[in-house]
Design an enzyme around this catalytic site. Structure first.
Site, mmCIF file in Angstrom:
data_model
loop_
_atom_site.group_PDB
_atom_site.id
_atom_site.type_symbol
_atom_site.label_atom_id
_atom_site.label_comp_id
_atom_site.label_asym_id
_atom_site.label_seq_id
_atom_site.Cartn_x
_atom_site.Cartn_y
_atom_site.Cartn_z
ATOM 1 N N SER A 138 0.851 -1.187 0.000
ATOM 2 C CA SER A 138 0.000 0.000 0.000
ATOM 3 C C SER A 138 0.885 1.234 0.000
ATOM 4 O O SER A 138 2.031 1.191 0.460
ATOM 5 C CB SER A 138 -0.880 0.019 1.251
ATOM 6 O OG SER A 138 -1.559 1.260 1.381
ATOM 7 N N TYR A 151 -1.926 -1.089 10.514
ATOM 8 C CA TYR A 151 -2.046 -1.511 9.120
ATOM 9 C C TYR A 151 -0.906 -0.915 8.303
ATOM 10 O O TYR A 151 -0.250 -1.612 7.522
ATOM 11 C CB TYR A 151 -3.391 -1.063 8.557
ATOM 12 C CG TYR A 151 -3.545 -1.283 7.065
ATOM 13 C CD1 TYR A 151 -3.903 -2.527 6.560
ATOM 14 C CD2 TYR A 151 -3.339 -0.247 6.158
ATOM 15 C CE1 TYR A 151 -4.052 -2.738 5.197
ATOM 16 C CE2 TYR A 151 -3.482 -0.443 4.788
ATOM 17 C CZ TYR A 151 -3.837 -1.692 4.320
ATOM 18 O OH TYR A 151 -3.965 -1.888 2.960
#
Length: 253
Positions: A138, A151
Site C-alpha cells: 500500500s 495496518y
C-alpha cells in the site's frame, strides 16, 4: 511478468483488488485459483467466472496454509505465481490504549500471512522455469495513515520483506514483485464513493499493464506521489496527509 499461460494462486480473491486481479488474469487465459475464508463468496466468484477454482483458507492459520499449499501443489503442478493479497484494515488509536487482540490479528493477517504463504510455496516455485511471488502492499507503507497505524506498519514491513526476499532469490527463477495501491474504492474498509479514491476498474487495468514489464514494484500514477514522498523530507508529507484526513474525513458508511 508474462500475463498469460500461468497457473496463479491469489489469496483474498473474493472481493476488491484480489477479485479484480483474479478476473483480469482469468480473462487473459491463465489458470486462476483463489482463496478466502467464506465459501459462499468463493462460490459466487466461481459462478461468475467459470474456470476459476477456489479453496477455503484463513491466512492466520499456519497449519491450514501448509495443508492448502501441499494440496494445491499436488493438484496444480504447473503453479508458478503466488499473489499475496489477503488483508484487513482496522482503524486504531496509537494515542490511546492498545487493542491487543486486534493488533495480533492484524499482524497475523497482513504480515505473517503473506510471509507464511510465500514460504509454503517457495521451494515449489524454485522448480518452475518462470515463477513470481507478488505482494500487495500500500502507499501507506511509505506515508502512514495515523487512523490505521498498525495496518500502515504491516504494509511497511511487507515492503521491507519483499526487498530482502527479492535479493535472496536473485539467483533463482523466482522474481518478487510488489503492488503498491493508492486508496482504491473497495470494501477493504467500505465502499464510500469518495472522489479521492481510485476506482477499482482503472486500477486493475493500469496494474495489469505495469505488471507486464515490472521488475520490482508496480505503482500506478495516482500512487506515485506517495511512493516518492518517503525519505528525508517525509515528515511534512505525513503531517499534511493525516491532517487532510482529519479535516476531510471519510464519508459515513
Amino acid at each position: 511478468m508474462k500475463l498469460s499461460g500461468n497457473t496463479i494462486f491469489i489469496t483474498g480473491g473474493t472481493s476488491g483488488i484480489g477479485r479484480g486481479l483474479a478476473e483480469a488474469f482469468h480473462r487473459k487465459g491463465n489458470k486462476v485459483i483463489i482463496s478466502g475464508r467464506r465459501k459462499a463468496l468463493l462460490d459466487e466468484v466461481a459462478r461468475a467466472n467459470p474456470g476459476i477454482d477456489t479453496v477455503e483458507l484463513d491466512v492466520t492459520d499456519p497449519a491450514q496454509i501448509a495443508s492448502v499449499a501441499k494440496a494445491l501443489i499436488e493438484k496444480y503442478p504447473a503453479l508458478n505465481v503466488v499473489i499475496n493479497n489477503a488483508g484487513i484494515m482496522p482503524f486504531d488509536d496509537v494515542a490511546g490504549p492498545l487493542d491487543d487482540a486486534q493488533a495480533l490479528h492484524s499482524i497475523d493477517t497482513n504480515l505473517l500471512g503473506p510471509v507464511r504463504v510465500s514460504a509454503a510455496f517457495v521451494e515449489h516455485l524454485k522448480r518452475q522455469a518462470d515463477a513470481v511471488i507478488v505482494y500487495n502492499s500500500s502507499v501507506v507503507a511509505f506515508i502512514p495513515m495515523a487512523m490505521s497505524a498498525l495496518y500502515s506498519a504491516t504494509k511497511a514491513a511487507i515492503h521491507s520483506y519483499a526487498l530482502t526476499q527479492r535479493f535472496a532469490l536473485r539467483q533463482t527463477s523466482v522474481r518478487v514483485l510488489e503492488i503498491t495501491p493508492p486508496w482504491v474504492d473497495t470494501d477493504l474498509i467500505y465502499k464510500s464513493g469518495d472522489p479521492r479514491a481510485m476506482q477499482l476498474e482503472p486500477f486493475i487495468e493500469q496494474t495489469m499493464t505495469l505488471l507486464e514489464t515490472a521488475t520490482t514494484e508496480v505503482v500506478v500514477e495516482s500512487a506515485r506521489q506517495f511512493r516518492d514522498g518517503a525519505g528525508p523530507n517525509e515528515h511534512g508529507f505525513v503531517d499534511y496527509f493525516n491532517q487532510m484526513l482529519i479535516d476531510n474525513p471519510l464519508p459515513a458508511p
